[in-house]
Write a protein that holds these residues in place. Structure first.
Motif, PDB file in Angstrom:
ATOM      1  N   MET A   1      48.218   3.152  10.407  1.00  0.00           N
ATOM      2  CA  MET A   1      47.295   3.363   9.196  1.00  0.00           C
ATOM      3  C   MET A   1      45.829   3.135   9.855  1.00  0.00           C
ATOM      4  O   MET A   1      45.377   2.178  10.678  1.00  0.00           O
ATOM      5  CB  MET A   1      47.338   2.167   8.145  1.00  0.00           C
ATOM      6  N   ILE A   2      44.910   3.852   9.427  1.00  0.00           N
ATOM      7  CA  ILE A   2      43.574   3.764   9.766  1.00  0.00           C
ATOM      8  C   ILE A   2      42.846   2.735   8.964  1.00  0.00           C
ATOM      9  O   ILE A   2      42.828   2.885   7.879  1.00  0.00           O
ATOM     10  CB  ILE A   2      42.782   5.191   9.656  1.00  0.00           C
ATOM     11  N   ARG A   3      42.189   1.785   9.813  1.00  0.00           N
ATOM     12  CA  ARG A   3      41.379   0.692   9.034  1.00  0.00           C
ATOM     13  C   ARG A   3      39.990   0.917   8.875  1.00  0.00           C
ATOM     14  O   ARG A   3      39.317   1.403   9.915  1.00  0.00           O
ATOM     15  CB  ARG A   3      41.628  -0.407   9.865  1.00  0.00           C
ATOM     16  N   ALA A   4      39.222   0.861   7.725  1.00  0.00           N
ATOM     17  CA  ALA A   4      37.907   1.261   7.441  1.00  0.00           C
ATOM     18  C   ALA A   4      37.291  -0.148   6.697  1.00  0.00           C
ATOM     19  O   ALA A   4      37.959  -0.914   5.991  1.00  0.00           O
ATOM     20  CB  ALA A   4      37.788   2.175   6.336  1.00  0.00           C
ATOM     21  N   LEU A   5      36.251  -0.139   7.151  1.00  0.00           N
ATOM     22  CA  LEU A   5      35.361  -1.263   6.759  1.00  0.00           C
ATOM     23  C   LEU A   5      34.115  -0.741   6.019  1.00  0.00           C
ATOM     24  O   LEU A   5      33.324  -0.013   6.728  1.00  0.00           O
ATOM     25  CB  LEU A   5      34.922  -2.331   8.026  1.00  0.00           C
ATOM     26  N   LEU A   6      33.791  -1.333   5.018  1.00  0.00           N
ATOM     27  CA  LEU A   6      32.742  -0.821   3.998  1.00  0.00           C
ATOM     28  C   LEU A   6      31.605  -2.098   4.087  1.00  0.00           C
ATOM     29  O   LEU A   6      31.982  -3.153   3.783  1.00  0.00           O
ATOM     30  CB  LEU A   6      32.918  -0.764   2.533  1.00  0.00           C
ATOM     31  N   VAL A   7      30.432  -1.821   4.417  1.00  0.00           N
ATOM     32  CA  VAL A   7      29.351  -2.771   4.822  1.00  0.00           C
ATOM     33  C   VAL A   7      28.063  -2.423   3.939  1.00  0.00           C
ATOM     34  O   VAL A   7      27.488  -1.344   3.939  1.00  0.00           O
ATOM     35  CB  VAL A   7      28.889  -2.887   6.183  1.00  0.00           C
ATOM     36  N   ASN A   8      27.611  -3.267   3.056  1.00  0.00           N
ATOM     37  CA  ASN A   8      26.504  -3.239   2.312  1.00  0.00           C
ATOM     38  C   ASN A   8      25.598  -4.186   3.005  1.00  0.00           C
ATOM     39  O   ASN A   8      25.661  -5.573   2.747  1.00  0.00           O
ATOM     40  CB  ASN A   8      26.540  -3.673   0.745  1.00  0.00           C
ATOM     41  N   PRO A   9      24.550  -3.967   3.664  1.00  0.00           N
ATOM     42  CA  PRO A   9      23.768  -4.936   4.502  1.00  0.00           C
ATOM     43  C   PRO A   9      22.897  -5.690   4.008  1.00  0.00           C
ATOM     44  O   PRO A   9      22.658  -5.475   2.609  1.00  0.00           O
ATOM     45  CB  PRO A   9      22.725  -3.808   5.380  1.00  0.00           C
ATOM     46  N   TYR A  10      22.463  -6.842   4.598  1.00  0.00           N
ATOM     47  CA  TYR A  10      21.424  -7.830   3.999  1.00  0.00           C
ATOM     48  C   TYR A  10      20.364  -7.167   4.178  1.00  0.00           C
ATOM     49  O   TYR A  10      20.085  -6.003   4.792  1.00  0.00           O
ATOM     50  CB  TYR A  10      21.507  -9.065   4.696  1.00  0.00           C
ATOM     51  N   ILE A  11      19.197  -7.403   3.532  1.00  0.00           N
ATOM     52  CA  ILE A  11      17.934  -6.766   3.423  1.00  0.00           C
ATOM     53  C   ILE A  11      16.693  -7.743   3.924  1.00  0.00           C
ATOM     54  O   ILE A  11      16.934  -8.990   3.594  1.00  0.00           O
ATOM     55  CB  ILE A  11      17.454  -6.110   2.090  1.00  0.00           C
ATOM     56  N   TYR A  12      15.774  -7.298   4.214  1.00  0.00           N
ATOM     57  CA  TYR A  12      14.408  -7.837   4.648  1.00  0.00           C
ATOM     58  C   TYR A  12      13.537  -7.284   3.643  1.00  0.00           C
ATOM     59  O   TYR A  12      13.059  -6.140   3.648  1.00  0.00           O
ATOM     60  CB  TYR A  12      14.095  -8.038   6.004  1.00  0.00           C
ATOM     61  N   ASP A  13      12.676  -8.382   2.785  1.00  0.00           N
ATOM     62  CA  ASP A  13      11.709  -7.794   2.135  1.00  0.00           C
ATOM     63  C   ASP A  13      10.869  -9.100   1.610  1.00  0.00           C
ATOM     64  O   ASP A  13      11.021 -10.190   1.933  1.00  0.00           O
ATOM     65  CB  ASP A  13      12.467  -7.293   0.667  1.00  0.00           C
ATOM     66  N   PHE A  14       9.739  -8.802   0.894  1.00  0.00           N
ATOM     67  CA  PHE A  14       8.743  -9.631   0.354  1.00  0.00           C
ATOM     68  C   PHE A  14       9.352 -10.378  -1.026  1.00  0.00           C
ATOM     69  O   PHE A  14       8.905 -11.358  -1.666  1.00  0.00           O
ATOM     70  CB  PHE A  14       7.496  -8.837   0.139  1.00  0.00           C
ATOM     71  N   ALA A  15      10.071  -9.488  -1.415  1.00  0.00           N
ATOM     72  CA  ALA A  15      10.524  -9.838  -2.910  1.00  0.00           C
ATOM     73  C   ALA A  15      11.850  -8.895  -3.301  1.00  0.00           C
ATOM     74  O   ALA A  15      11.907  -7.714  -2.907  1.00  0.00           O
ATOM     75  CB  ALA A  15       9.762  -9.619  -4.050  1.00  0.00           C
ATOM     76  N   ALA A  16      12.881  -9.602  -3.856  1.00  0.00           N
ATOM     77  CA  ALA A  16      14.122  -8.571  -4.269  1.00  0.00           C
ATOM     78  C   ALA A  16      14.890  -9.466  -5.138  1.00  0.00           C
ATOM     79  O   ALA A  16      15.004 -11.046  -5.021  1.00  0.00           O
ATOM     80  CB  ALA A  16      14.937  -8.335  -2.951  1.00  0.00           C
ATOM     81  N   TYR A  17      15.669  -8.813  -6.081  1.00  0.00           N
ATOM     82  CA  TYR A  17      16.461  -9.557  -7.208  1.00  0.00           C
ATOM     83  C   TYR A  17      17.534  -8.647  -7.580  1.00  0.00           C
ATOM     84  O   TYR A  17      17.426  -7.428  -7.268  1.00  0.00           O
ATOM     85  CB  TYR A  17      15.777  -9.848  -8.020  1.00  0.00           C
ATOM     86  N   ASN A  18      18.741  -9.127  -7.958  1.00  0.00           N
ATOM     87  CA  ASN A  18      20.003  -8.464  -8.056  1.00  0.00           C
ATOM     88  C   ASN A  18      19.805  -8.019  -9.526  1.00  0.00           C
ATOM     89  O   ASN A  18      20.386  -8.602 -10.456  1.00  0.00           O
ATOM     90  CB  ASN A  18      21.292  -8.971  -7.765  1.00  0.00           C
ATOM     91  N   PHE A  19      19.225  -6.781  -9.485  1.00  0.00           N
ATOM     92  CA  PHE A  19      19.108  -6.186 -10.915  1.00  0.00           C
ATOM     93  C   PHE A  19      20.160  -5.250 -11.291  1.00  0.00           C
ATOM     94  O   PHE A  19      20.027  -4.147 -11.459  1.00  0.00           O
ATOM     95  CB  PHE A  19      17.513  -5.750 -10.925  1.00  0.00           C
ATOM     96  N   TRP A  20      21.193  -5.735 -11.502  1.00  0.00           N
ATOM     97  CA  TRP A  20      22.384  -5.014 -11.820  1.00  0.00           C
ATOM     98  C   TRP A  20      22.658  -4.043 -10.532  1.00  0.00           C
ATOM     99  O   TRP A  20      22.955  -2.833 -10.695  1.00  0.00           O
ATOM    100  CB  TRP A  20      22.449  -4.349 -12.971  1.00  0.00           C
TER     101      TRP A  20
END
Length: 442
Positions: free
Chosen positions: A1-20
């Motif tokens: 079975m082929i193994r896949a990894l999904l990655v959502n990177p961290y970010i660098y910014d002056f301001a950020a918020y999880n707005f949905w």
């Protein structure tokens, strides 16, 4: 079975918020790979401070002060890493088997530094794994991504899924049995949010493309055609996640109410008749011109907890020059219909755009005052110069940073189009002014 990894990177910014926010495109691809027999794992670096999560699902990201890149070293703002640290990121690999393929998404163009860092870490740890990069950043800044993201085996735009499928088949000498288009909503499996330990909300993509041609928006470039999802398919996904105890849903749709009798109204009517209650939110503004008495009542009865409208500016000539989506008379009627339907003043807001090329700060203040006079909230949307949009192409040479050369300068936190008629101090005043006006509403 082929193994896949999904990655959502961290970010660098002056301001950020999880707005949905959620890496929904990445999760759709993960579900497609599952249907093809792949073993799929996920590392989402953009974790939040869960104890500070709001009842509606939004929350602040974990954050820590970081050194500024040389390009913005002289900017007098704190620079931060949002999400888990790269040390914590590396620890996550101890719990998974070596992936055969790694899929990395990248959202905002100016977040590419975090993406590059994550990509390089993965290449160091898994030198033989195939690494793919997709998302909004490479779709809008393809040449830049190909120059900077040296460790990627394949970089794809949002329209190049066939290229991705072909690479997979050739790299692993396989034949994929399931290769849907990302626009084929009926064929696509639901995004694999089940890979998360805890799901606080689920975004629902109900269409791609947009009927409008707003000069500041890249939707026309990213998705030239309007593709709408079947009404029943939307309802099926809501039921799917509700069976897993999810009751908060976020509508991702730039023209949800367009031809509402054929689309939005049937969806809202079916949601209203479900044997359970859900909570709905719309970070993408609704067009006030399409809100009539019936629509307002359906928005309320279906479970919308707040309504975000698109105004941009109260100046009719300016509004028309940007996109001309709504007229003041239609906007005021919509607000009254929503109030009559049961929405409180404090649950209705409208986006006001700030920081456009050669825009004057008084225009924004006028719009804030206008909305306060109607008894609804203002939400300042700071202009982000986006490649492949009319405003970007026409005015990039007037920005105070080389936004056409390095995406890091496209960050609205840098206020790229500050000028004598609209300064950083003016913007700071307007933000505070909007907060004070909004605080008077319930």
């Amino acid at each position: 079975m082929i193994r896949a990894l999904l990655v959502n990177p961290y970010i660098y910014d002056f301001a950020a918020y999880n707005f949905w926010s959620a890496p929904i495109g990445l999760l759709y691809i993960g579900s497609v790979l599952r249907k093809n027999g792949f073993d799929v794992n996920l590392i989402d670096c953009l974790e939040v401070v869960d104890e500070k999560r709001k009842p509606d699902g939004r929350a602040p990201f974990i954050k820590k002060r970081a050194e500024k890149p040389y390009q913005v070293k002289n900017v007098k703002k704190h620079f931060k890493r949002y999400g888990i640290s790269h040390e914590e990121f590396i620890k996550r690999f101890y719990n998974i088997e070596k992936p055969d393929i790694v899929l990395i998404t990248s959202i905002m163009t100016y977040w590419y530094i975090g993406t590059q860092e994550v990509l390089d870490i993965i290449r160091d740890i898994f030198p033989t794994s195939k690494i793919f990069l997709g998302g909004i950043y490479p779709s809008l800044c393809y040449e830049h991504a190909n120059t900077v993201m040296k460790n990627a085996d394949l970089i794809v735009k949002n329209t190049e899924l066939v290229k991705f499928y072909s690479f997979l088949e050739n790299a692993f000498n396989i034949k994929l049995s399931f290769k849907p288009s990302m626009y084929d909503f009926e064929a696509l499996p639901f995004p694999c949010f089940d890979l998360y330990d805890k799901i606080d909300f689920v975004p629902l993509i109900t269409s791609y493309g947009c009927v409008y041609k707003c000069k500041f928006c890249a939707t026309q470039y990213m998705h030239p055609d309007i593709i709408r999802r079947g009404v029943d398919n939307v309802i099926q996904e809501i039921c799917h996640w509700q069976e897993r105890s999810i009751d908060k849903f976020v509508i991702y749709d730039d023209n949800f109410l367009y031809k509402k009798n054929e689309y939005a109204k049937p969806i809202l009517e079916k949601i209203s008749k479900l044997p359970f209650k859900i909570n709905l939110y719309n970070p993408n503004a609704l067009n006030a011109s399409f809100i009539d008495v019936d629509t307002a009542h359906l928005l309320y009865s279906s479970g919308f907890k707040e309504i975000r409208l698109g105004l941009e500016t109260v100046d009719p000539l300016f509004q028309k020059s940007l996109c001309g989506k709504t007229k003041i008379e239609d906007f005021e009627n919509a607000v009254n219909f929503l109030l009559d339907a049961g929405f409180s003043n404090g649950s209705i807001s409208a986006y006001v755009i700030a920081g456009l090329p050669f825009q004057r700060w008084e225009d924004v203040k006028h719009s804030i005052d206008y909305l306060a006079g109607l008894g609804i909230k203002s939400s300042i949307a700071e202009y982000t110069p986006i490649p492949h949009t009319p405003l970007f192409d026409e005015f990039y040479s007037y920005a105070r940073y080389p936004i056409e050369k390095d995406p890091i300068f496209q960050n609205n936190a840098l206020f790229p189009f500050s000028w004598d008629g609209f300064t950083d101090n003016n913007l700071a005043f307007l933000k505070q002014y909007s907060r004070e006006k909004n605080a008077m509403l319930k």
